[in-house]
Write a protein that holds these residues in place. Structure first.
Motif, short mmCIF file in Angstrom:
data_model
loop_
_atom_site.label_atom_id
_atom_site.label_comp_id
_atom_site.label_asym_id
_atom_site.label_seq_id
_atom_site.Cartn_x
_atom_site.Cartn_y
_atom_site.Cartn_z
N UNK A 114 0.84 -1.20 0.00
CA UNK A 114 0.00 0.00 0.00
C UNK A 114 0.87 1.24 0.00
N UNK A 115 0.26 2.39 -0.28
CA UNK A 115 1.02 3.64 -0.29
C UNK A 115 0.49 4.60 -1.33
N UNK A 116 1.19 5.71 -1.49
CA UNK A 116 0.73 6.76 -2.39
C UNK A 116 1.25 6.54 -3.81
N UNK A 117 0.35 6.63 -4.77
CA UNK A 117 0.71 6.51 -6.18
C UNK A 117 1.21 7.86 -6.65
N UNK A 118 2.49 7.93 -7.00
CA UNK A 118 3.06 9.22 -7.40
C UNK A 118 2.79 9.53 -8.86
N UNK B 287 1.96 2.62 -16.32
CA UNK B 287 2.86 3.15 -15.30
C UNK B 287 2.11 3.33 -13.99
N UNK B 288 2.60 2.70 -12.94
CA UNK B 288 2.10 2.92 -11.58
C UNK B 288 3.32 3.07 -10.69
N UNK B 289 3.70 4.31 -10.37
CA UNK B 289 4.88 4.57 -9.56
C UNK B 289 4.47 4.90 -8.13
N UNK B 290 5.41 4.66 -7.21
CA UNK B 290 5.18 4.97 -5.80
C UNK B 290 4.88 3.75 -4.96
#
Length: 451
Positions: free
Chosen positions: A351-355, A410-413
């Motif tokens: 889990x976390x924030x998608x930049x 693209x899915x970064x973070x």
């Protein structure tokens, strides 16, 4: 009956999927959400939203009183449960209807019947649908398990009657392993479902998981939308689905479809559902029925050109199906990848924030996702963050299109399973359609030999 406002009792991509169908039909939507999902896309886009509790699902998305209260205060006409959470809870369906709302799904008695694996198998047996050889009901004792196992021959599978997701399932390769399989399956079933009832089936060593999508109105009409091959599974959780199956032809599909629709018509089934089978050596064997919309429904929509959520809404409103089986056409091939917020090698949640978020596009590409740049994937729920679905004129074209789309996404973070899906698409055995329900576990082990 007119449905003017629908409360969506779910979250994430499926809540957004239902909202979009409602919007296109001129139906207003109500989003319910936990405090963790206050900034979720379906909440931002719905006509109205109601917070129903804190992050834990049992205090929000499983809080029946809060959901019914939200429906009442917003003046909703109907409730769509999506999948997961309360979607296959017969008591919830009964309460929805008892409070004067339309439940967008099957009748409560059918949800209850199919939620009990033993009752479901018994119903299908009586309706002439083939089953995996095994016990006719719950096993009363270990001795009875030994007797049935001797009849169907080892290896055998002990399964929880109220099971799902692979919990309460243990294989016994021979008689020496039966007692442990019996004990462990019952213990897991009790812990997971509050019910230690188990039954026994012949264990098939190289089956494929084939399912059939059906829809029934309230006027006695039942149709099917073809099969999906969901054999690519890890720990009984599907990762990749195809429509149609690489191993079936039109004649086999038609024969299975005719058998299933005939059975459901006799049952008096309503709305959408999916019957799941194991297929080996040309033979089908029923294992369970899901009385809801499936996660993988988009691949069916891509090959049939029919919006299944809109059809659910129309059936719930009492409308007749506007077509017969002969008018449903299957064109091309579709494949879906379930993209999750997990490490692609260890499968640990991420889990976390998608930049940064960029969805692939182009002809025949569909992305069902509630992601956006800056969105924080919460740790409280299922790790599914996107479904990448492609359609091609042939299976080879669909695979090529999916490989390109996976590379483009693209899915970064956060960590995601995008690299794993790309590796699957590039594997020669997958490209040849040569796999069973055991293939993906072996593929993952080959890919990560140190684990």
């Amino acid at each position: 009956m007119k449905i003017g406002k629908v409360l969506i009792a779910n979250r994430g991509e499926i809540a957004l999927r239902i909202h979009r169908a409602c919007q296109e039909m001129g139906i207003r939507t109500v989003a319910v959400h936990s405090t963790a999902d206050a900034a979720a896309m379906h909440v931002r886009l719905a006509d109205e939203s109601v917070c129903i509790g804190p992050p834990p699902a049992r205090e929000s998305y499983l809080n029946v009183a809060a959901i019914l209260s939200a429906a009442a205060i917003t003046g909703a006409d109907a409730i769509h449960p999506g999948y997961g959470f309360l979607s296959e809870n017969a008591n919830f369906a009964e309460m929805v209807e008892a409070h004067g709302f339309v439940f967008i799904g099957p009748r409560p008695e059918h949800i209850r019947m199919m939620g009990d694996k033993i009752a479901a198998k018994d119903a299908m047996r009586r309706l002439g649908v083939p089953l995996v050889p095994g016990s006719l009901g719950a096993l009363a004792s270990l001795e009875e398990a030994r007797q049935v196992a001797a009849e169907v021959m080892y290896p055998v599978l002990i399964k929880a009657a109220a099971g799902g997701g692979g919990r309460g399932m243990k294989v016994a390769q021979d008689e020496s392993g039966l007692e442990e399989a019996w004990r462990v399956a019952r213990t897991e079933a009790k812990a997971a479902f509050g019910d230690d009832a188990v039954y026994l089936e012949k264990y098939l060593d190289r089956p494929r998981h084939i399912e059939l999508q059906v829809l029934a109105d309230t006027h006695g009409h039942v149709v099917h939308f073809g099969e999906r091959d969901c054999s690519l599974q890890r720990r009984h959780q599907k990762l990749v689905e195809e429509a149609g199956s690489p191993v079936l032809d039109a004649a086999q599909r038609d024969a299975l479809g005719a058998q299933v629709t005939r059975a459901l018509k006799q049952l008096g089934y309503r709305n959408a559902g999916t019957l799941e089978f194991l297929w080996q050596d040309g033979q089908f064997a029923f294992i369970e029925m899901n009385t809801r919309l499936q996660v993988e429904h988009p691949v069916t929509e891509m090959v049939c050109g029919i919006d299944l959520v809109k059809e659910q809404l129309r059936v719930a409103a009492g409308e007749r199906l506007g077509y017969g089986q002969s008018e449903i056409r299957f064109q091309g091939h579709a494949i879906e990848c379930r993209i999750t917020a997990e490490n692609p090698d260890t499968f640990l949640p991420s889990p976390g924030r998608v930049t940064t978020y960029h969805a692939p596009g182009g002809l025949g590409v569909r992305v069902d996702s509630a992601l956006y740049s800056g969105y924080a994937v919460p740790p409280h729920y299922d790790s599914l963050i996107a479904k990448l679905v492609v359609h091609g004129g042939t299976r080879a074209e669909a695979i090529a299109r999916l490989r390109r789309s996976l590379a483009e996404m693209v899915v970064d973070g956060i960590e995601t399973t995008l690299p794993l899906h790309l590796a699957i698409m590039e594997d020669p055995e997958f490209q040849a359609g040569d796999y069973t329900i055991h293939w993906l576990e072996q593929f993952v082990a080959r890919r990560n030999p140190a684990r």
